[in-house]
Design a protein around this motif. Structure first.
Motif, PDB file in Angstrom:
ATOM      1  N   PRO A 236      68.585-101.983   2.716  1.00 50.86           N
ATOM      2  CA  PRO A 236      68.201-103.233   2.045  1.00 50.86           C
ATOM      3  C   PRO A 236      69.289-103.748   1.124  1.00 50.86           C
ATOM      4  O   PRO A 236      69.970-102.980   0.436  1.00 50.86           O
ATOM      5  CB  PRO A 236      66.941-102.841   1.265  1.00 50.86           C
ATOM      6  N   ARG A 237      69.429-105.070   1.096  1.00 48.19           N
ATOM      7  CA  ARG A 237      70.412-105.707   0.224  1.00 48.19           C
ATOM      8  C   ARG A 237      69.867-105.936  -1.176  1.00 48.19           C
ATOM      9  O   ARG A 237      70.627-106.068  -2.130  1.00 48.19           O
ATOM     10  CB  ARG A 237      70.851-107.029   0.841  1.00 48.19           C
ATOM     11  N   PHE A 266      74.621 -93.080  -8.090  1.00 44.27           N
ATOM     12  CA  PHE A 266      74.665 -93.288  -6.648  1.00 44.27           C
ATOM     13  C   PHE A 266      73.428 -93.993  -6.104  1.00 44.27           C
ATOM     14  O   PHE A 266      73.374 -94.289  -4.907  1.00 44.27           O
ATOM     15  CB  PHE A 266      74.812 -91.921  -5.936  1.00 44.27           C
ATOM     16  N   LEU A 267      72.449 -94.246  -6.943  1.00 40.11           N
ATOM     17  CA  LEU A 267      71.231 -94.901  -6.476  1.00 40.11           C
ATOM     18  C   LEU A 267      71.487 -96.385  -6.268  1.00 40.11           C
ATOM     19  O   LEU A 267      72.137 -97.030  -7.092  1.00 40.11           O
ATOM     20  CB  LEU A 267      70.093 -94.696  -7.493  1.00 40.11           C
ATOM     21  N   PRO A 268      70.979 -96.967  -5.163  1.00 38.28           N
ATOM     22  CA  PRO A 268      71.243 -98.386  -4.911  1.00 38.28           C
ATOM     23  C   PRO A 268      70.301 -99.279  -5.698  1.00 38.28           C
ATOM     24  O   PRO A 268      69.197 -98.887  -6.082  1.00 38.28           O
ATOM     25  CB  PRO A 268      70.977 -98.501  -3.405  1.00 38.28           C
ATOM     26  N   GLY A 269      70.746-100.518  -5.928  1.00 38.08           N
ATOM     27  CA  GLY A 269      69.892-101.529  -6.525  1.00 38.08           C
ATOM     28  C   GLY A 269      69.555-101.263  -7.976  1.00 38.08           C
ATOM     29  O   GLY A 269      70.265-100.565  -8.705  1.00 38.08           O
ATOM     30  N   ASP A 270      68.435-101.846  -8.392  1.00 44.75           N
ATOM     31  CA  ASP A 270      67.976-101.754  -9.779  1.00 44.75           C
ATOM     32  C   ASP A 270      66.924-100.649  -9.866  1.00 44.75           C
ATOM     33  O   ASP A 270      65.801-100.796  -9.377  1.00 44.75           O
ATOM     34  CB  ASP A 270      67.383-103.099 -10.205  1.00 44.75           C
ATOM     35  N   VAL A 271      67.291 -99.543 -10.478  1.00 45.82           N
ATOM     36  CA  VAL A 271      66.401 -98.384 -10.599  1.00 45.82           C
ATOM     37  C   VAL A 271      66.145 -98.117 -12.078  1.00 45.82           C
ATOM     38  O   VAL A 271      67.092 -97.962 -12.855  1.00 45.82           O
ATOM     39  CB  VAL A 271      67.012 -97.132  -9.921  1.00 45.82           C
ATOM     40  N   ARG A 272      64.869 -98.067 -12.434  1.00 47.85           N
ATOM     41  CA  ARG A 272      64.478 -97.795 -13.812  1.00 47.85           C
ATOM     42  C   ARG A 272      63.562 -96.581 -13.839  1.00 47.85           C
ATOM     43  O   ARG A 272      62.565 -96.527 -13.113  1.00 47.85           O
ATOM     44  CB  ARG A 272      63.755 -99.003 -14.411  1.00 47.85           C
ATOM     45  N   VAL A 273      63.898 -95.624 -14.668  1.00 45.23           N
ATOM     46  CA  VAL A 273      63.149 -94.368 -14.780  1.00 45.23           C
ATOM     47  C   VAL A 273      62.703 -94.217 -16.226  1.00 45.23           C
ATOM     48  O   VAL A 273      63.514 -94.307 -17.153  1.00 45.23           O
ATOM     49  CB  VAL A 273      64.015 -93.167 -14.346  1.00 45.23           C
ATOM     50  N   GLU A 274      61.403 -93.968 -16.413  1.00 47.55           N
ATOM     51  CA  GLU A 274      60.839 -93.829 -17.754  1.00 47.55           C
ATOM     52  C   GLU A 274      60.078 -92.503 -17.827  1.00 47.55           C
ATOM     53  O   GLU A 274      59.005 -92.357 -17.240  1.00 47.55           O
ATOM     54  CB  GLU A 274      59.886 -94.983 -18.051  1.00 47.55           C
TER      55      GLU A 274
END
Length: 325
Positions: A236-237, A266-274
């Motif tokens: 996915p883009r 190395f994770l693609p795109g917008d990744v948010r971890v809480e």
């Protein structure tokens, strides 16, 4: 000349239509998009997606919610069939077809009938064997008996003793048969295992030579390169992921957060971890969008076919499979 002119125009129009159709198939992408939301505490999972082609002229939609999955399709203005599956979903009744429950019931009844027939045949065989044993014992008694007839009390006692010995002999015969069947099964499984081990040992050297061949190594490198390129065109883009997690023990939460921190660049795109160090929770949502060109698939296939190393490796793999068969 006029006829040739008309024929040339018709052929040119046909070729133009075919070329346009080919370019449409190759260079018009399949666009996909999807989103999902989950909450492990409430056991809630929702997802939906959509695949379109040719500016939405061909469309495929799918959704999953509350244990039910549905799929819908559309070509231009004509809708395709609707199918639903899941724990709560029901499939539409189609004439001439049977449901899974009916098929399972029929299979169960057939299995019960087969078991009954086998038990009947076993009983018949046991009865025949008992009768044969009785006849054999009677023949032995008549041969051993003296010319003078024995006393009626002795004959009655012998008959009662024979009746008591018959069920004991039949039980011993059943036990002996069961042990013979178990021993035969163990022998068959042991023979199969030995045959597989022998086959593996025979093929070990051949497989090692196959993997160490320079031509095959080159072919594997080419295939790996093309797969990575194809995967890059399929990924996915646009991708976004938001996750909130926590364990009962804060130590495990910190360990997982440390592992994600190592992989975060190395994770693609917008990744948010809480992380949540106070309660046990796992919630999140994701969204993605991408496209796939048929031309990329065709190009990867052509790149593999035109390489001599790949063709030779494919031929050798077919030879190995045929030899094993």
């Amino acid at each position: 000349m006029l006829i040739l002119k008309i024929a040339g125009i018709i052929l040119a129009a046909i070729l133009g239509i075919l070329l346009l159709a080919l370019c449409t198939v190759l260079f018009v992408p399949f666009c996909y998009r999807g989103r999902a939301r989950w909450d492990a505490g409430q056991k809630d999972f929702r997802a939906r997606g959509r695949i379109t082609w040719l500016l939405g002229l061909v469309e495929l939609r799918f959704a999953f919610r509350d244990g039910r999955a549905s799929v819908r399709g559309r070509v231009a203005w004509k809708k395709l069939g609707l199918s639903q599956t899941g724990d709560r979903g029901e499939q539409p009744d189609v004439p001439g077809q049977r449901t899974k429950e009916e098929k399972q019931e029929e299979e169960r009844t057939e299995e019960k009938q087969a078991v009954r027939e086998e038990s009947r045949e076993r009983k018949k065989e046991e009865d025949h064997e008992k009768e044969r044993e009785k006849d054999h014992q009677r023949a032995e008694e008549t041969e051993k008996a003296p010319e003078a007839a024995p006393a009626p009390e002795k004959t009655a006692a012998k008959a009662a003793q024979a009746d008591k010995e018959e069920p004991a002999q039949s039980r011993l015969e059943k036990i002996r048969r069961r042990f013979q069947k178990i021993a035969q099964k163990i022998k068959c499984t042991f023979d199969r295992i030995c045959a597989k081990i022998n086959l593996i040992t025979e093929k070990k050297e051949q497989i090692a030579a196959f993997l160490s061949d320079e031509t095959h190594k080159k072919a594997f490198c080419i295939a790996k390169k093309e797969c990575i390129r194809l995967l890059g065109s399929v990924l996915p883009r646009q991708f976004s992921l938001s996750v909130r997690f926590g364990f009962k023990d804060p130590y495990h939460t910190g360990q997982l957060l440390a592992g994600i921190a190592v992989l975060y660049p190395f994770l693609p795109g917008d990744v948010r971890v809480e992380p949540d160090f106070e309660e046990r929770i796992f919630q999140g949502k994701t969204k993605l969008r991408g496209r796939l060109y048929t031309a990329s698939l065709v190009f990867a296939a052509l790149q593999l076919i035109r390489r001599r190393a790949v063709r030779e490796t494919f031929r050798d793999i077919r030879g190995l499979l045929r030899a094993e068969a």
